[in-house]
Design a protein around this motif. Structure first.
Motif, PDB file in Angstrom:
ATOM      1  N   ASP A  26     -17.045 -20.755  -4.449  1.00 22.33           N
ATOM      2  CA  ASP A  26     -16.319 -20.340  -5.597  1.00 22.33           C
ATOM      3  C   ASP A  26     -14.590 -20.423  -4.165  1.00 22.33           C
ATOM      4  OD1 ASP A  26     -15.140 -18.274  -7.172  1.00 22.33           O
ATOM      5  OD2 ASP A  26     -16.309 -16.632  -6.263  1.00 22.33           O
ATOM      6  N   PRO A  32     -24.020 -19.923 -11.807  1.00 24.49           N
ATOM      7  CA  PRO A  32     -22.147 -18.839 -11.983  1.00 24.49           C
ATOM      8  C   PRO A  32     -22.196 -19.777 -13.332  1.00 24.49           C
ATOM      9  CG  PRO A  32     -23.301 -19.827  -9.820  1.00 24.49           C
ATOM     10  CD  PRO A  32     -24.016 -20.829 -10.598  1.00 24.49           C
ATOM     11  N   PHE A  66     -15.836 -17.299 -10.404  1.00 28.59           N
ATOM     12  CA  PHE A  66     -17.020 -17.331 -10.719  1.00 28.59           C
ATOM     13  C   PHE A  66     -16.881 -15.535 -10.869  1.00 28.59           C
ATOM     14  CE2 PHE A  66     -19.784 -19.630  -6.780  1.00 28.59           C
ATOM     15  CZ  PHE A  66     -19.619 -20.728  -7.269  1.00 28.59           C
TER      16      PHE A  66
END
Length: 534
Positions: A183, A270, A278
């Motif tokens: 992320d 995701p 994300f």
């Protein structure tokens, strides 16, 4: 203009305003400038060469009065690509540090940083940030808060409060591992508060006694992350010789780090927003990423043979395992100093970066060499009392996960006549924390680490000319999937000369990076620039 650019500008205003009654003081300088440069970036292996122009505005300012010690170096540049090989870009680079005494016992500490740094530890590791560099994000952070130091008889009292904000842009291309991307950090807001009281040995008891308590919280934008910690601690200090004392302490600590799940597609991947971050699942319960709740303790020794030398070392039990911490400082003279710091903490990227900036000196070396590591490595001080500090531990990668950080930094700075020297080296290890759930997040329990070294040399050749030189070496390893050991190293040099208010700069840099199993990536950079200083 982003909020951190405004914050750095505000710092300059505070610096100027704090010394409005002393503009004639020689210890206060304020120098805005505009600069035009031409840059060449050559791939020494592939033969590709790109050029582009830079238009920059900036300010260098500093003051050192009995009430205010501060410095700011800020630069905004617009990079204008030539042809299709490189695009236009905006770059902000700056560091500000302010320590102001606003009333008896009451002071204000504040700072800000704007820089570019590596994002994913598994990706490219550019050391000289020219041209189209991969795996780089623009980073901003600001912090500030008051501190109180006073006495009630023999009891020394202290209280501190701080608030800070950190923002990271999405990285440039070429990061991560397909199917296992981490992320991207967005922004966080953190606050800290602490109080303490202490009594020196011999004042009331044969031993010194101190007690303290604190609270910290940070709220991160990514996956609604929350870091919350409480602690209370007591210590005793027992002199055993004229310059040696033994110390021991015990405390209670509770830390909770939590976040929500990423929203997943039907295939379990995701979901990402328009910036590649994300997306938080609004129906997710709050998941525990890390938790500790209990007693910790340590014991150590303090050696203080004179006013120039201090060494303190501790070993104990914390975070579920043995913990080592310590500091050492040596001021050989007014202009020569050494500082060593051994640390062991649980924190986040935003907390680590803001604390790193807070530990930097209020008077630091600002190099004219634009190819050098501009405030994303080690920063050298201008006095032996404050030799500098390193931000490498925060910038080895920009992690959205919380982590346990353990490592050591050593910084040496010296000024001899017309020459200034700096040397720094360190090692850092992170154990990453995240909820252990099958949500596509791959960092749980993994570790990454880095080793780094940096050299600086500056010399005034005359009243209007001088040279700067930098060299650096970094090595990164990680347990994350798709990672391999990466080494990067380089050296830069710059010559500058002023003709009144007009100055010229010529810089040259060489750089190479090598990832295990992949070919090396050597490159050469050159710059010619002209600066008008108002």
């Amino acid at each position: 203009m982003n909020r951190t650019t405004l914050a750095l500008g505000t710092a300059a205003a505070l610096l100027a305003g704090g010394t409005a009654d002393a503009q004639s003081d020689r210890r206060t300088t304020i120098s805005p400038y505009i600069e035009l440069s031409q840059v060449l970036d050559a791939d020494l292996k592939g033969g590709d060469v790109v050029t582009y122009s830079e238009v920059a505005v900036g300010i260098d300012a500093a003051t050192n009065t009995p009430r205010v010690q501060a410095q700011i170096s800020y630069r905004y540049e617009r990079r204008i690509g030539e042809g299709h090989d490189i695009g236009d870009a905006d770059v902000n680079t700056g560091l500000a540090r302010i320590d102001a005494k606003v009333a008896p016992g009451l002071s204000l500490d504040a700072g800000g940083l704007a820089t570019r740094s590596r994002n994913d530890i598994r990706g490219a590791a550019p050391g000289i940030l020219t041209g189209n560099v991969d795996n780089i994000s623009q980073v901003y952070t600001v912090y500030g808060g008051p501190s109180y130091r006073g006495h009630a008889g023999a009891v020394a009292l202290s209280a501190d409060y701080g608030i800070g904000y950190t923002k990271v842009t999405t990285p440039t291309t070429g990061t991560g591992t397909p199917g296992q991307r981490l992320d991207y950090y967005d922004h966080s807001l953190g606050q800290t508060a602490s109080v303490g009281a202490s009594v020196a040995p011999g004042a009331m008891l044969p031993v010194g006694v101190s007690v303290g308590a604190g609270y910290q919280r940070e709220d991160g934008a990514q996956l609604d992350q929350r870091f919350e910690g409480y602690h209370a601690r007591g210590d005793v200090l027992a002199p055993v010789a004229a310059t040696v004392a033994l110390t021991a302490g015990v405390g209670y600590e509770k830390i909770d780090v939590s976040q929500k799940d990423a929203l997943l597609t039907a295939a379990g991947v995701p979901v990402q927003d328009g910036d590649g971050r994300f997306v938080t699942d609004p129906t997710s319960p709050r998941r525990v990423a890390y938790r500790t709740d209990g007693v910790y303790y340590d014991a150590g020794v303090v050696w203080h043979p004179n006013h120039r030398t201090s060494v303190e070392a501790h070993v104990g039990r914390r975070y579920g395992s043995t913990s080592y911490t310590g500091t050492a400082t040596y001021q050989a003279s007014k202009s020569v100093g050494l500082a060593v710091n051994v640390y062991d903490t649980v924190e986040t990227f935003g907390q680590q970066l803001r604390q790193g900036v807070a530990n930097l000196p209020t008077s630091f070396v600002d190099s004219r060499d634009q190819f050098g590591q501009q405030f994303n490595g080690c920063v050298f001080g201008t006095s032996g009392a404050a030799p500098g500090g390193c931000l490498n531990s925060a910038f080895q990668s920009i992690s959205t996960a919380s982590f346990r950080a353990r490592g050591v930094d050593a910084v040496l700075s010296a000024k001899r006549g017309l020459s200034t020297y700096g040397f720094a080296a360190g090692y850092t290890n992170r154990e990453l924390y995240a909820p252990n759930v099958p949500s596509g997040i791959v960092v749980y329990g993994e570790e990454d680490q880095s080793y780094y070294g940096q050299l600086f040399y500056g010399r005034a050749l005359s009243r209007v000319s001088g040279i700067n030189a930098n060299a650096f070496l970094n090595y990164y390893t990680s347990d994350l999937p798709g990672s391999a050991g990466t080494i990067s190293y380089g050296a830069t040099a710059a010559y500058y000369h002023y003709f009144g208010r007009l100055g010229t700069t010529a810089s040259l840099g060489v750089y190479n990076a090598k990832t295990e199993g992949q070919p090396s990536d050597p490159s050469l950079q050159a710059l010619l620039g002209a600066r008008y200083q108002f």
